[in-house]
Structure formats: structure tokens, C-alpha cells
Scaffold this active site. Sequence first.
Site, short mmCIF file in Angstrom:
data_model
loop_
_atom_site.label_atom_id
_atom_site.label_comp_id
_atom_site.label_asym_id
_atom_site.label_seq_id
_atom_site.Cartn_x
_atom_site.Cartn_y
_atom_site.Cartn_z
CB ILE A 417 -0.98 0.03 1.20
CG1 ILE A 417 -0.23 -0.25 2.50
CG2 ILE A 417 -2.12 -0.94 0.99
CD1 ILE A 417 -1.11 -0.12 3.75
N GLY A 418 2.15 1.13 -0.06
CA GLY A 418 2.97 2.34 -0.08
C GLY A 418 4.44 2.00 0.01
CB THR A 419 7.29 2.41 -1.75
OG1 THR A 419 6.60 1.29 -2.25
CG2 THR A 419 8.77 2.09 -1.66
N GLY A 420 8.17 3.84 1.20
CA GLY A 420 8.85 5.01 1.76
C GLY A 420 10.35 4.81 1.67
N GLY A 421 11.08 5.75 2.22
CA GLY A 421 12.53 5.69 2.15
C GLY A 421 13.12 4.49 2.86
N GLY A 423 11.39 1.47 3.55
CA GLY A 423 10.80 0.17 3.32
C GLY A 423 9.44 0.30 2.68
CB VAL A 425 3.62 0.31 4.06
CG1 VAL A 425 2.60 0.03 5.14
CG2 VAL A 425 4.68 1.27 4.57
CE LYS A 439 8.96 1.53 8.35
NZ LYS A 439 9.18 2.94 8.64
CG ASP A 539 11.30 11.44 6.19
OD1 ASP A 539 11.11 12.44 5.45
OD2 ASP A 539 11.29 10.27 5.77
#
Length: 677
Positions: A417-421, A423, A425, A439, A539
Site C-alpha cells: 500500500i505504499g513505499t517510503g525511504g 521500506g 508498507v 513495514k 522526516d
Amino acid sequence: MWHARLLRCLMMMMLFFMLSQTTTANDVNKSSEAKALLAWWPYGNASHHCNWQGIYCSKVGGVIGIKLYSHYLGCQLESLNLSSFPNLVSLSIDRCSLEGSIPEYIGLLSSLTILSFSGNQLTGGFPVFLTNLTRLEYLDLSGNSFGGELSASLTNLTRLKYLYLASNSFSGPIPSNFGNLSQLEFLNLGQNSISGRIPLHIATLVSLNHLDLTHNSLVGLVHGNLSRLDYLDVSSNQLSSNLSFQYPCNLTHLDLSMNHMTGALTTILVCKDLEYLDLHSNNFVGEQLDTLKFTYLKFVNQSLNNNLTAIASSPSSMQDIGIGLLCIALSGQSTCKNHMPRNKLVHHLTIFLPIILGFCFLLLLYACYKKHNATEKKIQLETEKHGNVCSILNYDGTIAYEDFITATEDFDLKYCIGTGGYGSVYEAKLPHGKTFALKKLHRFEANQPEFDHSFKNEIQVLTNLRHKNIVKLYGFCLHNKCNFLVYEFMERGSLFCALSSSELAVEVDWMKRVNIIKDVAHALAYMHHDCSPPIVHRDISSNNILLNSEMEGFVADFGAARLIDPDSSNHTAIVGTLGYIAPELAYNMIVNEKCDVYSFGVVALETIRGKHPGDLLTSLNCRGIALEDILDKRLPYPTNRSIEKEIIRVCDVAAACILTDPKCRPTMRNVAQILSC
Ligand SMILES: *[C@@H]1O[C@H](CO)[C@@H](O)[C@H](O)[C@H]1NC(C)=O
Ligand SMILES: *[C@@H]1O[C@H](CO)[C@@H](O)[C@H](O)[C@H]1NC(C)=O
Ligand SMILES: *[C@@H]1O[C@H](CO)[C@@H](O)[C@H](O)[C@H]1NC(C)=O
Ligand SMILES: *[C@@H]1O[C@H](CO)[C@@H](O)[C@H](O)[C@H]1NC(C)=O
Ligand SMILES: *[C@@H]1O[C@H](CO)[C@@H](O)[C@H](O)[C@H]1NC(C)=O
Ligand SMILES: *[C@@H]1O[C@H](CO)[C@@H](O)[C@H](O)[C@H]1NC(C)=O
Ligand SMILES: *[C@@H]1O[C@H](CO)[C@@H](O)[C@H](O)[C@H]1NC(C)=O
Ligand SMILES: *[C@@H]1O[C@H](CO)[C@@H](O)[C@H](O)[C@H]1NC(C)=O
Ligand SMILES: *[C@@H]1O[C@H](CO)[C@@H](O)[C@H](O)[C@H]1NC(C)=O
Ligand SMILES: *[C@@H]1O[C@H](CO)[C@@H](O)[C@H](O)[C@H]1NC(C)=O
Ligand SMILES: *[C@@H]1O[C@H](CO)[C@@H](O)[C@H](O)[C@H]1NC(C)=O
């Protein structure tokens, strides 16, 4: 010290009394006062400047008090035209990072009674023009970088009660006419480079009860009748003694340590009420003082007086650690022995025994509660399976690593459902209905041993964060194949997604947007001010603000968060998301709370604008341009007056948060307070 605090407190009470009484004879030009304040802080409401935090007006509406403490307003003193406030009675701007010198026209504010600029970085010589302010009763310039000699015209301030000039670089002698300050109650010239002798008259000042001259280069004798003082600290000078204490002696605190004092100590015995007595590192002769002769003594140090003969009945150095026990340092060894006179011991016992018993009872209750809780909730901690650790806190039922793998079909992309710096999710819906967000850490990081260590350390810290608006970390799994964190699942995804989607953007109406901004402000204020040590997120971006089904905002993704260790320099590599990083990080890389404040300002603007504020960051003026030009055009302009006001307030606060100078940004606590007004 209580004395000093009491006096300060009384002075402040006096101010408030005056504030409520004053109807000054001078003409009050409200419009010029408002104009001067607006030039200083352009985000206030001009017609209501008397309601601003830290601004006090008299009954007829003139500004008579300005009081700012650790406040971002104070950073720009040079742009505040103080001559517009002829009726000012009290001006105190403490710990606001003021720089430069005190403007000379302050000498024209002839009504000033209280003047305080403590804890700033002001420079220059002693501001002689202040001695023109003959109504001054309270003058505090402590903790700055003033230098040069003290001015003899200080005695023109005949009403002065409180003079606090400690922790500067003043040099030269104490003016010999200080004895003329007949109203003086409190004098602190400590931590300067003042030399010469202590003027004879100082000890005869009839009102003086607090005298602090510590850490200077004073020489000569301490003489005079010191009896009426309550507090005397002349430690760390080069003084010789001619001590004479007469009955009645009112001293409770006496510090003569680290001087060149000689002579006998017997005169001190008059001071029966002493609680603190430090005589160490001098040349006193004769017998040590018998500490048993003082009723209230809590601390005494007579060490390093080579010619002083010890007496058997009492220790030369001790420190009261409460409940009638004294820790005694004799020849380098610490022993504890019961020292209190019997009646005092009984007195202490009657006070403390019930407290101790009560405390034990509470402890017992707590232990019972813990045990009960543990068995009922079946918290599964540290389930070791084939050497893998999976730890899920605060969740009843047993979950294992395999359950998460099954729920996400081994982290299949369709659950992402999402990608961050730090990892990606995934959504993990467990068989018994509960949904979590997982995550999964990027593999290259998970393989570094030092990363693994800090990762575990961080988990420990974040597990203890308890705030309504911080995404709950339920636990984590460390496995040889992959590591992941288990978070509370947020139904509506990130703020960024909500603002990007045209349908969702309409659903998040003005009220919800303002509330999301408030939620984030409260969470950050909690991390910065209620956690010890403070936690800096580093962040904050719209990607890391998550929304639940009720559209409440939650701060998430602590992958970059850092505990601010007060002893370290906090230099670090740049982390964060481009477009949200505070400008100062580009050149000094010192991380502190103010970096989060900047990012928060950007997110707040983004939330009302509907997209990243971009160029607005360098030229924001919420009053200069029409609000319509800032606000998200997908929503109708707010028709409700109170919502419009709240949006203006958000805009004002955000404008202060993105100021280039980090010192001038508000703290998150300020922000949270202003937003919840
Ligand atoms: C008050 O100050 C304003 C602006 O500084 C000025 O225009 C106005 O004439 C003044 N009014 C009086 C009564 O002095
Ligand atoms: C200032 O406050 C008054 C009264 O609440 C209001 O009428 C006025 O619109 C406000 N001005 C601004 C710029 O917010
Ligand atoms: C400061 O205020 C006074 C009185 O209102 C005015 O005469 C003077 O021009 C102002 N100075 C500046 C630099 O604005
Ligand atoms: C001191 O006050 C007088 C009027 O009371 C004024 O004329 C003089 O300029 C002031 N001096 C300073 C240095 O401010
Ligand atoms: C202090 O007072 C004396 C006389 O009382 C006067 O000569 C002197 O100028 C005053 N100093 C200041 C700075 O006002
Ligand atoms: C200080 O007091 C003495 C008398 O005790 C007097 O002669 C002298 O003028 C006073 N000095 C000032 C500056 O008031
Ligand atoms: C010292 O001061 C106290 C209190 O003010 C007074 O009672 C006592 O007589 C003084 N002693 C001498 C020798 O002046
Ligand atoms: C000193 O203490 C005595 C008794 O404790 C008290 O009566 C007296 O007023 C005090 N003196 C001063 C100058 O505070
Ligand atoms: C110290 O004080 C005593 C009386 O209290 C006096 O006799 C003696 O001369 C003084 N000594 C000095 C060096 O002033
Ligand atoms: C001890 O006192 C004697 C005289 O009283 C003096 O000569 C000697 O220097 C003193 N010793 C120290 C270490 O101060
Ligand atoms: C007393 O002073 C000596 C010398 O500075 C120091 O080593 C010692 O720790 C002090 N004792 C207490 C109880 O503070």
C-alpha cells in the site's frame, strides 16, 4: 534561593496589579502602538494587539507590558520600535536569542519598572543609559555577553530592589557607591571578572538579604555586619576574612569556599539557622565547627583547611540525604551514620513514615496489577521459532511470523500500500479479522549489522511512545529472510494520497484539514517536549502523515527519528524528504527540533493548499495576498467565519514555522498552543 524566586514572583504580581489599575495620564496612540507591533510580527490581528500572548495593555488600551520567554517573537528586537510604547512599565524578553546591543532609546521609556533581558546574547558595555530609568525596581541582564566596568551611576536607580548581572564578562571594581542603593534586596554579580575589594557599605545595605559574588577576582576582607543577610555566596574569589557575625544572624546559606580566608570560625556559631555551610579550600585555623550545634544544617564542607583541627564529635563534611541519615565523607570514604538530634529524627519520622508506608502499599498494588494483567492478556513476547524473534505487544491472541507471511502471501505486491525511504508498507489482514500494516525493511539495510542494532534500539524507544496521534507500533519480526515492523493499520492511507486524489481531496473538507494539522502539531509537541530525551522525527512529510477512518491525522514512519542526546553535538547526515528539509540542514547539518518545525510548516501549507507549497515557501505572506490564492481550489472558499479564521491562523503559524532562521521559528509547543486557542 527561594528568596530570589519569591522576589521575582512578587515583582510579577506587582506588574499584574499595575496592569489592572493603570489608567495612565499620557496620551495613548493605539494605532501607532499597533503599527509598531505589526512591524515586529506581521501575523497578528492589528485591531486586537492587546490580546496577543505576552502583550499587556492598561485599562485605557495602551501597551504597558511586554513579556516574552523562549518565544520566537523576540528574535527581532531591532525591528520593534520601542519608542512607540511610551507607557511601558514592564519589558522582559528572556531567552529569546537577542543579539547586538540594547537600543539606547530604551532610556526614554521613563515609566519602566521592570526590565529583563536575561539569557540572550547581547553584547556591549554596561548600558549606562539604563540608569536614566529612575523608576526601575527590577533589572536583570544576566546570562549575556556584556563587558566593561559597572557604572557608578547605577546608584541613580534609587528604587532598585533586584539587580541581577551574573554570568556576563563585567570587569573592574564594584563601584564604591553601591552602598547608596538603599532599597536593594537582591544583588547577584556572580560569574563575571569583577576585581578589587568588596565596598564596605555593601554589607550594611539595610534591605539586602541576598548577596552573590561567586566566581570573580575579588580581594581583601569580607567585613561589616553580615547578620541581616539570608544568603551569602562569595566562593571562588581571593578574599581574606574578617568575619564578624552578630546576634541575631539570619543566614541560611553561607558559602566562603575557595578563598584565602584565615582566622577562627567560632563567630559563625551565632548563625543557628544555617542550612548550607561551605568553607572548603581556605586557611581557617583553630577547631572545626561542631556541626551538631546547628539545628537545620543539611550540608557542610570544611575540608582542605590545613590548619583546622578536627573535632571528634562531628564530621568535617556531610550532605543530608534526607530521613535523618547523613552521608559523611571522611578521608575519602563514605560512611552513613545516624546524626540527627533525637527530637529532629522523631520529627522526620512522623512526616516520612506514613509516606513510606503509603508508597510500599502502592508498590504492592502495582505488582498485583501487573501479574493479573500479564496472565489475562497473554501478551506474547519473544516467541522463538527456529531462532527467529517475533514480538507483538499489546495484542491478545497468538500471532507468529508465519501468520503475517500467509496474510500477505509472502509480501506479494498486491498487498503493498505504499513505499517510503525505509521500506515498503503492506496490508496484512489476519484470519481473525484484525488488520495490521507491515513495514518491510529494504533488504540491503536489513543485512547491515549496525543497522540491525539501531533498528532494535529504535523499536525499544518507539514502543514507549504513547500518543493519540502517533501511529502505534505493535511489534516487530526479525527473521533471517526479512525484518518487518507491525503497525496499527490506517484505513485512509497517507495525507499525500488523500490530497492527490480529486475525490478524496473533496472529502477532506476544511474542518478536517485544520484538525489533521492540529493532530500533527500535538503529536510533534509531545515528541519534542514531553519525551525525555526529546525525539526528533526528521522526516515529516505528507507521506508520513496517515489518516484513519475518521480522517484523524497520525504521525508515522520513525525510520529516521532520532533521540536528541543533550551531550552530543547532533551532527548527522541529511535525511528527510526533498521539499520538506529545513534549509539550514544544507550547510550545518545540526539536527534539532526546529527541523521538524520547518517540515511541519510545509505540511500545514500543503494541507490547506492541496499541493506542495513550492515557491510560496520563499514569499509567504498570509495577509499580503488574498487567501483565495493560497487555498485549495477544489474546495469551495470557507463560508463559515470561524473556519476561515482558523485557516488564517494555520497560515500565520505555518509562515512562522518556515522562517529561514531556525531560532525564529516557534517551538511545537507554541504551535500546538496557538492552534488550539
Ligand atoms: C498616532 O500614530 C499614527 C501613526 O503613527 C499617526 O498617523 C496619528 O496621527 C497619531 N495620532 C495621534 C493622535 O497622535
Ligand atoms: C481582527 O479581529 C476582528 C474582530 O475579531 C475581526 O473583525 C477582523 O476581521 C480581524 N482581522 C483579521 C485580519 O483577521
Ligand atoms: C518609532 O516610533 C516613533 C513614535 O511612534 C516614530 O516617531 C519614529 O519615527 C519610529 N521610528 C521608526 C524607525 O519607525
Ligand atoms: C535621560 O532622560 C532625559 C529626560 O528625562 C532625556 O532628556 C535624556 O536624553 C535621557 N538620556 C538618555 C541617555 O537616554
Ligand atoms: C546620575 O545622577 C547624577 C546626579 O544625581 C547626575 O549627575 C548623573 O548625570 C546621573 N547619571 C545618569 C547616567 O543619568
Ligand atoms: C551616596 O551617599 C553618600 C552619603 O552616604 C552621598 O554623599 C553621596 O552623594 C551619594 N552618592 C550618590 C551617587 O547618590
Ligand atoms: C548587626 O546587625 C543586627 C541586625 O541589623 C543588629 O541587631 C546588630 O546590633 C548589629 N551589630 C553591630 C555590631 O552593628
Ligand atoms: C532576623 O531574624 C530575626 C529572628 O529570626 C527576626 O526577628 C529579624 O527581623 C530578622 N532580621 C532581618 C533583618 O530580617
Ligand atoms: C578584624 O576584626 C576585629 C574585630 O572584629 C578587629 O579587632 C581586627 O583588627 C580586624 N582585623 C582586620 C585585619 O581588619
Ligand atoms: C598554619 O598556620 C600557621 C600560623 O598560624 C602558618 O604559619 C602556616 O603557614 C599555616 N599553614 C598553612 C598550610 O596554611
Ligand atoms: C568538600 O570539599 C572537598 C574539597 O573540594 C571535596 O573534595 C569534597 O567532595 C567536598 N565534600 C562534599 C560533601 O561536598
